[in-house]
Design an enzyme around this catalytic site. Sequence first.
Site, PDB file in Angstrom:
ATOM      1  N   GLU A 226       0.826  -1.203   0.000  1.00 64.35           N
ATOM      2  CA  GLU A 226       0.000   0.000   0.000  1.00 64.35           C
ATOM      3  C   GLU A 226       0.867   1.262   0.000  1.00 64.35           C
ATOM      4  O   GLU A 226       0.759   2.112   0.899  1.00 64.35           O
ATOM      5  CB  GLU A 226      -0.987  -0.019   1.170  1.00 64.35           C
ATOM      6  CG  GLU A 226      -2.014  -1.122   1.020  1.00 64.35           C
ATOM      7  CD  GLU A 226      -3.186  -1.030   1.992  1.00 64.35           C
ATOM      8  OE1 GLU A 226      -3.080  -0.316   2.995  1.00 64.35           O
ATOM      9  OE2 GLU A 226      -4.204  -1.679   1.729  1.00 64.35           O
TER      10      GLU A 226
ATOM     11  N   GLU B 190      -6.308  -8.057  -1.008  1.00 66.29           N
ATOM     12  CA  GLU B 190      -6.730  -8.086   0.394  1.00 66.29           C
ATOM     13  C   GLU B 190      -8.188  -7.689   0.478  1.00 66.29           C
ATOM     14  O   GLU B 190      -8.624  -6.767  -0.225  1.00 66.29           O
ATOM     15  CB  GLU B 190      -5.985  -7.021   1.228  1.00 66.29           C
ATOM     16  CG  GLU B 190      -4.554  -7.281   1.527  1.00 66.29           C
ATOM     17  CD  GLU B 190      -3.967  -6.143   2.380  1.00 66.29           C
ATOM     18  OE1 GLU B 190      -4.722  -5.456   3.115  1.00 66.29           O
ATOM     19  OE2 GLU B 190      -2.753  -5.943   2.286  1.00 66.29           O
TER      20      GLU B 190
END
Length: 666
Positions: A152, A310
């Site tokens: 991320e 995710e």
Amino acid sequence: MTRTTWPTTGLSYGGDYNPDQWSPETWEEDIRLMTEARVNIVTLGVFSWGNYEPEEGRFEFEWLDTVFDLLHAAGIAVDLATPTAAPPIWLHQKHPEILPVTREGMRYWQGGRLGWCASTPIWREQALRIVEVLARRYAAHPALKMWHVSNELGGGNRLCYCDESAAHFRRWLTEKYGTVDALNQAWGTAFWGHRYVDFAQVLPPRDSETVPNPALKLDFERFASAALLEHFEAEAAVLRSITPDLPITTNFMVSSNPSVVDYARWAPRMDVLANDHYTIGRDDAREQELAMSADRMRGMRPDAPWLLMEHSTSAVNWQQRNRAKLPGELVRNSLGHVARGSDGALFFQWRASTAGAEQFHSAMVPHAGTRSKIWADVCELGRHLDALGDVAGTLVEPASVAILMDDESHWAWKAGPKPVNDEPVWKAARDVHRALFDANVLADVVPPWADLSRYRVVVVPGLFLASDDTARSVRAFAEGGGHVLVTFLSGIVDATNRVRAGGYPGAFRHLLGILSEEFFPLLDDGGLALDNGWRAGRWSELVHADEAEIVARYADGDLARSPAVTRRALEGGGSAWYVSTELDRVALADLLSGLLADAGVSPSAEVPSGVEAVRRVGDDRSFLFLLNHGPARVHVPGSGRELLTGRDVEDGLDLDAGGYAVLRER
Ligand code: GLA
């Protein structure tokens, strides 16, 4: 050139695996349970740098060697993360200058995770060093199937205002503008006399007593995104030099909201596009929000599957109140992503942590263990994804509608005081997507530079910043027979964040055949009536319908009797609509149903209301995903083989409330 070797056969199933939080006995149990759940891939070592290299130059990789071998023996692929999402303590102690600095000038301390500034040379050097060590050690391991660069990127370290960032920003600006006069012109620095005579005078938009120049702010956001992409590229170059055949990805954070970095501009650099998506407990249309994020992922590369890297099995821990998922919900969420183009479903994380910042985040193996709703659903999802193996590699059927969305446009909107400062302009995109979702009409959410020729309808919702290229592309689409819907606050500024003078919405005014002379935002939520019975609210504009027909006028309020919604018929058979107010859901649905009918666009399938239907197709295959988000059992037409139960279906099938099915169509 991207490489598309997918890391698993069939659909991918698994999650982040953090074995360094557990003992070797637990690893054995993990592998047994992964096999039981039919996991075929894990993302390994995302935050493990400090466990690989507890002191500078002293490595402990034996534990990871064992885990690699255990996974391989069980036929589970490894998506190996470069561990740069969490610098080790020793590195922060030795080089605190790698820590990001806030706009107030405070440097962060050790103890978080993405604690680094993308512009700091010592950070780059250290990051590439550990990447190379890791890549050399595992390059030849047969379990290694994909690289996952960091984690991320930008989720915490997006904006850094340190001196290194400032110098990097100035290099970026010099390259972009060439001369300081060009920069002055682009930024409109005559305002407040903020003229520069040398690039050396430019600083990031650090804290001052008033707001910074909106053009400077926008460029700083662009620079920050570019600096992180540069870091990604640097890691990827090391990986490519050592394992030239392995695909490389990084996990995006794409939702229905604008993103922190400009993923659509990053996408061409990824071998596999991957996303992290979390539902928001308090959102009143969670499934639609999920669908929109998936439609954005697909919109970045409509001709290839992407990967849900995710999501959560149940509650997260970072909302104010964290909602648990109901039985079956994790399966339905996963199938929702697969229906819209993900070739798999992965979770954060495999086993719920008992310590650390994420000790109350759900996982595939919850604290309660296998005697749990979550584990039952995890195993059910594994069976289903197995049964859907032939879906892998197919594409979502082509959408006829495109919704334009651009992170830059949002940054431009946020970059300075606006006519309304309490309202997100991008909400318009969500409203339109929601209306289409409710009607089961598939839309790609695409960046403005996408090839529009593949669509029949293009929606431009609150696209505040529109470049000249965007204006030209939308116009060419409409003049070629396409149908365009532009909503308020679109096309107001150009690529430099400068207002397009001469009447709003400057970028699209001629195409729409209108001129909007002034904004009349409403001060309360009282709402507005339009003269055709539609309801609207929050925003209005004084519009002249010069070369457009008036679809609806304001019936009350300050602008009573002036045009609210217009439509211009174009010679090629296309049309250009303008909506100068925020229509309510009923009105927007009504408008869209007329527009879609004109354009000849129909739903993906005729299904009862509340059922989401999306089709994926391959050369010789067609799969209809059916998800019942409604509260009642319904009958859905269709025939073929229902893959989750293995039953042949002749005359349609019944779907329970919350139920799901996947028909392999004949
Ligand atoms: C992100 C991160 C994960 C984890 C989850 C929690 O997606 O990538 O490491 O922190 O959020 O929801």
